[in-house]
Design an enzyme around this catalytic site. Sequence first.
Site, PDB file in Angstrom:
ATOM      1  N   ASP A  52     -45.878 -70.637 -50.621  1.00 24.05           N
ATOM      2  CA  ASP A  52     -46.040 -69.362 -49.883  1.00 24.05           C
ATOM      3  C   ASP A  52     -46.755 -69.568 -48.547  1.00 24.05           C
ATOM      4  O   ASP A  52     -47.919 -69.757 -48.563  1.00 24.05           O
ATOM      5  CB  ASP A  52     -46.782 -68.252 -50.755  1.00 24.05           C
ATOM      6  CG  ASP A  52     -45.920 -67.798 -51.974  1.00 24.05           C
ATOM      7  OD1 ASP A  52     -44.728 -67.402 -51.712  1.00 24.05           O
ATOM      8  OD2 ASP A  52     -46.352 -67.980 -52.903  1.00 24.05           O
TER       9      ASP A  52
ATOM     10  N   HIS B 274     -41.338 -70.370 -49.117  1.00 28.35           N
ATOM     11  CA  HIS B 274     -41.192 -68.792 -48.948  1.00 28.35           C
ATOM     12  C   HIS B 274     -41.935 -68.729 -47.642  1.00 28.35           C
ATOM     13  O   HIS B 274     -43.209 -68.494 -47.380  1.00 28.35           O
ATOM     14  CB  HIS B 274     -41.555 -68.402 -50.050  1.00 28.35           C
ATOM     15  CG  HIS B 274     -41.650 -66.685 -50.099  1.00 28.35           C
ATOM     16  ND1 HIS B 274     -42.238 -65.837 -50.887  1.00 28.35           N
ATOM     17  CD2 HIS B 274     -41.060 -65.974 -49.145  1.00 28.35           C
ATOM     18  CE1 HIS B 274     -42.050 -64.596 -50.518  1.00 28.35           C
ATOM     19  NE2 HIS B 274     -41.230 -64.724 -49.399  1.00 28.35           N
TER      20      HIS B 274
ATOM     21  N   ASP C 129     -39.677 -62.714 -57.610  1.00 25.72           N
ATOM     22  CA  ASP C 129     -41.252 -63.380 -57.142  1.00 25.72           C
ATOM     23  C   ASP C 129     -42.121 -62.122 -56.980  1.00 25.72           C
ATOM     24  O   ASP C 129     -42.049 -61.253 -56.259  1.00 25.72           O
ATOM     25  CB  ASP C 129     -40.942 -63.723 -55.596  1.00 25.72           C
ATOM     26  CG  ASP C 129     -42.357 -64.594 -55.034  1.00 25.72           C
ATOM     27  OD1 ASP C 129     -43.033 -64.778 -55.987  1.00 25.72           O
ATOM     28  OD2 ASP C 129     -42.135 -64.866 -54.059  1.00 25.72           O
ATOM     29  N   GLY C 130     -43.098 -62.307 -57.848  1.00 26.99           N
ATOM     30  CA  GLY C 130     -44.386 -61.534 -57.735  1.00 26.99           C
ATOM     31  C   GLY C 130     -44.696 -60.893 -59.364  1.00 26.99           C
ATOM     32  O   GLY C 130     -43.522 -60.148 -59.931  1.00 26.99           O
ATOM     33  N   GLY C 131     -45.872 -60.939 -59.944  1.00 29.70           N
ATOM     34  CA  GLY C 131     -46.056 -60.373 -61.139  1.00 29.70           C
ATOM     35  C   GLY C 131     -45.519 -60.796 -62.176  1.00 29.70           C
ATOM     36  O   GLY C 131     -45.104 -60.024 -63.300  1.00 29.70           O
TER      37      GLY C 131
ATOM     38  N   HIS D  10     -43.233 -73.502 -55.800  1.00 28.91           N
ATOM     39  CA  HIS D  10     -42.952 -72.369 -54.664  1.00 28.91           C
ATOM     40  C   HIS D  10     -44.174 -72.396 -53.978  1.00 28.91           C
ATOM     41  O   HIS D  10     -45.296 -72.212 -54.333  1.00 28.91           O
ATOM     42  CB  HIS D  10     -42.862 -71.010 -55.517  1.00 28.91           C
ATOM     43  CG  HIS D  10     -42.798 -69.809 -54.549  1.00 28.91           C
ATOM     44  ND1 HIS D  10     -41.260 -69.270 -54.447  1.00 28.91           N
ATOM     45  CD2 HIS D  10     -43.345 -68.918 -54.211  1.00 28.91           C
ATOM     46  CE1 HIS D  10     -41.414 -68.258 -53.716  1.00 28.91           C
ATOM     47  NE2 HIS D  10     -42.770 -67.824 -53.487  1.00 28.91           N
TER      48      HIS D  10
ATOM     49  N   SER E 210     -45.506 -71.030 -58.472  1.00 27.49           N
ATOM     50  CA  SER E 210     -46.224 -70.755 -56.986  1.00 27.49           C
ATOM     51  C   SER E 210     -47.604 -71.467 -57.171  1.00 27.49           C
ATOM     52  O   SER E 210     -48.420 -71.210 -57.779  1.00 27.49           O
ATOM     53  CB  SER E 210     -46.317 -69.190 -56.785  1.00 27.49           C
ATOM     54  OG  SER E 210     -47.292 -69.152 -55.629  1.00 27.49           O
TER      55      SER E 210
HETATM   56  C1  DX5 Z   1     -46.632 -63.148 -52.769  1.00 29.65           C
HETATM   57  C2  DX5 Z   1     -46.049 -64.511 -52.894  1.00 29.65           C
HETATM   58  C3  DX5 Z   1     -45.709 -64.743 -54.541  1.00 29.65           C
HETATM   59  C4  DX5 Z   1     -47.077 -64.958 -55.257  1.00 29.65           C
HETATM   60  C5  DX5 Z   1     -46.637 -64.907 -56.772  1.00 29.65           C
HETATM   61  O1  DX5 Z   1     -46.740 -62.881 -51.534  1.00 29.65           O
HETATM   62  O2  DX5 Z   1     -44.841 -64.576 -52.424  1.00 29.65           O
HETATM   63  O3  DX5 Z   1     -44.991 -66.039 -54.432  1.00 29.65           O
HETATM   64  O4  DX5 Z   1     -47.507 -66.073 -55.123  1.00 29.65           O
HETATM   65  O5  DX5 Z   1     -48.058 -64.909 -57.343  1.00 29.65           O
HETATM   66  P1  DX5 Z   1     -48.061 -63.978 -58.733  1.00 29.65           P
HETATM   67  O6  DX5 Z   1     -47.295 -64.654 -59.714  1.00 29.65           O
HETATM   68  O7  DX5 Z   1     -49.409 -64.105 -59.043  1.00 29.65           O
HETATM   69  O8  DX5 Z   1     -47.754 -62.639 -58.429  1.00 29.65           O
HETATM   70 ZN    ZN Z   2     -43.440 -66.179 -52.626  1.00 22.95          ZN
END
Ligand code: DX5
Ligand code: ZN
Length: 219
Positions: free
Chosen positions: A39, A70, A175-177, A37, A12
């Site tokens: 966002d 996304h 997706d996320g964390g 990715h 991302s």
């Molecule tokens: C959150 C996004 C994610 C985010 C992931 O709304 O959809 O794609 O960018 O970032 P990290 O890896 O920092 O959680």
């Molecule tokens: Zn995302």
Amino acid sequence: MSADKSPSLSVSVLNMDFTRLAESIKAVEEAGADFLHLDIMDGHFVDNISFGPDIVKAVSSVTSVPIHTHLMIENPEKFIERFFESGSDTVTLHVETLNSGNSSILRMNRIGVSLNPDIPVSRLEPYLEFSESVLVMSVFAGFGGQEFIPESLDRISELYRIRETRNYGFRISVDGGINPVTAAECVKAGADEVVAGSYISRAEDPAEALKKIRTALSG
Ligand code: DX5
Ligand code: ZN
């Protein structure tokens, strides 16, 4: 994960330094990112605004890595075509933004579906048969840099079981964390792909951080 493929890593760009976006993208491209990715946030569906099709177009002009977009936006049907025209290879929208008037867009090619952590997996039922991919949010959509929600692992396994039982074809992305620890847990639970943002873009050495996740993915 699917038996025939090792898990993929999507990066991302949300928390990259936007004044040096091309450079940061090159770095993750060279380090072996499978996908980028992007966002898209509209300030309505989520409490944040990110960027739109022009940035997707700019990104696609500086990389040959396939782009996964996304959409965290209301009325996704209005914008899908523009994101494809801007260079997106796939576009994912949220099940929360679907209704009887627009849900047929999920039958289009190269469209995936996502859901926030508080939406039961059963909400996807009507769509799973023809979905190409499911993006399981392991944080609430809206911001990078949040902590992985551990219950997401059960949701990944639930989707994995549904796919096995019914012989469906969707890919499972998370997706996320994502960091090396959570990436390995997701794959163990059945994910085919993870999306990592700030673990890579906020690292002192992003290429090194990417490689650590890659190693974790291959077990
Ligand atoms: C959150 C996004 C994610 C985010 C992931 O709304 O959809 O794609 O960018 O970032 P990290 O890896 O920092 O959680
Ligand atoms: Zn995302």
